[in-house]
Enzyme design. Structure first.
Site, PDB file in Angstrom:
ATOM      1  N   SER A  98       0.834  -1.207   0.000  1.00 14.84           N
ATOM      2  CA  SER A  98       0.000   0.000   0.000  1.00 14.84           C
ATOM      3  C   SER A  98       0.862   1.248   0.000  1.00 14.84           C
ATOM      4  O   SER A  98       0.612   2.195  -0.751  1.00 14.84           O
ATOM      5  CB  SER A  98      -0.905   0.013   1.238  1.00 14.84           C
ATOM      6  OG  SER A  98      -1.740  -1.120   1.262  1.00 14.84           O
TER       7      SER A  98
ATOM      8  N   ARG B 131      -0.026   7.447   5.948  1.00 16.83           N
ATOM      9  CA  ARG B 131      -1.019   6.719   6.729  1.00 16.83           C
ATOM     10  C   ARG B 131      -2.405   7.356   6.624  1.00 16.83           C
ATOM     11  O   ARG B 131      -3.424   6.673   6.661  1.00 16.83           O
ATOM     12  CB  ARG B 131      -0.617   6.662   8.213  1.00 16.83           C
ATOM     13  CG  ARG B 131      -0.342   5.239   8.609  1.00 16.83           C
ATOM     14  CD  ARG B 131       0.146   5.038   9.999  1.00 16.83           C
ATOM     15  NE  ARG B 131       0.972   3.860   9.960  1.00 16.83           N
ATOM     16  CZ  ARG B 131       0.518   2.628  10.128  1.00 16.83           C
ATOM     17  NH1 ARG B 131      -0.747   2.405  10.408  1.00 16.83           N
ATOM     18  NH2 ARG B 131       1.334   1.608  10.049  1.00 16.83           N
TER      19      ARG B 131
ATOM     20  N   HIS C  20      -3.556   6.184   3.359  1.00 19.78           N
ATOM     21  CA  HIS C  20      -3.860   4.761   3.486  1.00 19.78           C
ATOM     22  C   HIS C  20      -5.238   4.539   4.118  1.00 19.78           C
ATOM     23  O   HIS C  20      -5.991   3.657   3.718  1.00 19.78           O
ATOM     24  CB  HIS C  20      -2.770   4.094   4.335  1.00 19.78           C
ATOM     25  CG  HIS C  20      -2.972   2.629   4.541  1.00 19.78           C
ATOM     26  ND1 HIS C  20      -3.431   2.112   5.728  1.00 19.78           N
ATOM     27  CD2 HIS C  20      -2.796   1.578   3.715  1.00 19.78           C
ATOM     28  CE1 HIS C  20      -3.526   0.799   5.609  1.00 19.78           C
ATOM     29  NE2 HIS C  20      -3.140   0.447   4.415  1.00 19.78           N
TER      30      HIS C  20
END
Lengths: 220, 220
Positions: A24, A47, A50
């Site tokens: 990812s 993040r 993500h």
């Protein structure tokens, strides 16, 4: 528990969490394009992307230059983390802070908060920030849902009642969310992580908080 | 709690939750543009947009024609609601289902699930779906985080092991999230609410679940 119905057909990529993260993060780096963040800063941004699969949101993030240092030191010192809503408390989990001697609190469902909000015809979010400022010394405030909580926290800071180490303020919505984050970006007393616009929410706030806690765990 | 530091300066718009919703929903309707949804369907879509401030995500939603009826009946019959992660459990809350005689479960942190996932070198998300299918009869599955949970649930349905009343499947991410939702959209045995693409997550899954539970509460 009976185990008759186990499936062993998933590819390793699908079931190995670390490989899922690695893949990812590679994809995010590729699609985000060129950026000027250092490694620690990028670990926060990626993040958030993500958790949202939203590059627009990722590119709207504002990282105060002192945010990461302040957040890492706060966690390592075992200072409290305060969440505006329970989704953030359960999404981030108390263990990652308890192991440093701290803890993760959320006061919105406290009985006294609810009672006082009714008495004063205001939101539980506002009262929960007032309670947090009285109860806890410093710490990280993670606000992902209630613009009123963020606005109240900013007021408490300006009046010298609250003095957080870091504010992660990313409420989402159509009423006061963008405005509350504009106010946060003007705060000079406390470092912050926020974003521009209506988008945000508990999941991206958890993402930023967890990224900071991962940096706090790192040996360096 | 001391009440010295109350702020009474917020405008009514900011502190009255119902007016915040009304104003938000008006804005969403205006900016979303023309649509063919009926009132009940629109109440799901607008809550997803409200939780994400993301019209692109709102427009990517796929509502199975039988999803709302199935979800409302399931809640009213006191059947279980199963969440893949605890953020959904705390975001939606157990009370709204308990008042109909049901409850909201999340098995991902159960000790036996964790143990078995390690033993079989697979994810807790997969094992938690297997446990839910064995433990609960029917119900609504709300999956907002783990594509592996959604893929496993689809497998359990195809093998006749699970028979949910409704699946709300909106995992987010860069690995298998979009693919897992494509699989869900092919399911013929169970009605679903899902969306196309990488976006999704716990907050929008909670939004869809709460919208269904509000329809279940309605007297009609």
């Amino acid at each position: 528990m009976n185990t008759d119905n186990f499936n062993t057909d998933f590819t390793p990529l699908t079931v190995e969490p670390n490989r899922i993260y690695d893949y990812s993060f590679e994809t995010i780096l590729e699609e985000y394009g060129p950026h000027d963040y250092n490694d620690d800063e990028w670990s926060i941004i990626r993040r958030i992307v993500h958790a949202s699969a939203d590059f627009e949101l990722g590119k709207s993030v504002i990282l105060h230059p002192d945010a990461i240092r302040a957040g890492v030191e706060s966690i390592r010192a075992g200072r409290p983390v305060i969440a505006d809503v329970q989704m953030i408390q359960s999404g981030s989990g108390r263990k990652r802070f308890q192991k440093h001697g701290g803890d993760l609190f959320c006061h919105i469902a406290d009985e006294d908060v609810s009672k006082m909000a009714k008495e004063h015809n205001t939101t539980r979010a506002i009262i929960s920030m007032q309670k947090a400022a009285r109860l806890h010394e410093g710490g990280i405030y993670a606000i992902g849902n209630a613009p009123t909580a963020l606005l109240e926290l900013i007021r408490l800071i300006r009046e010298g009642i609250a003095k957080p180490d870091l504010i992660i303020g990313m409420p989402v919505g159509f009423v006061s969310a963008a405005e509350s984050k504009e106010e946060l970006a003007k705060v000079t007393e406390v470092p912050f992580i926020t974003n521009v616009g209506r988008k945000g929410g508990s999941t991206v706030t958890v993402a930023a908080l967890n990224a900071i806690s991962i940096l706090a765990d790192r040996q360096d």
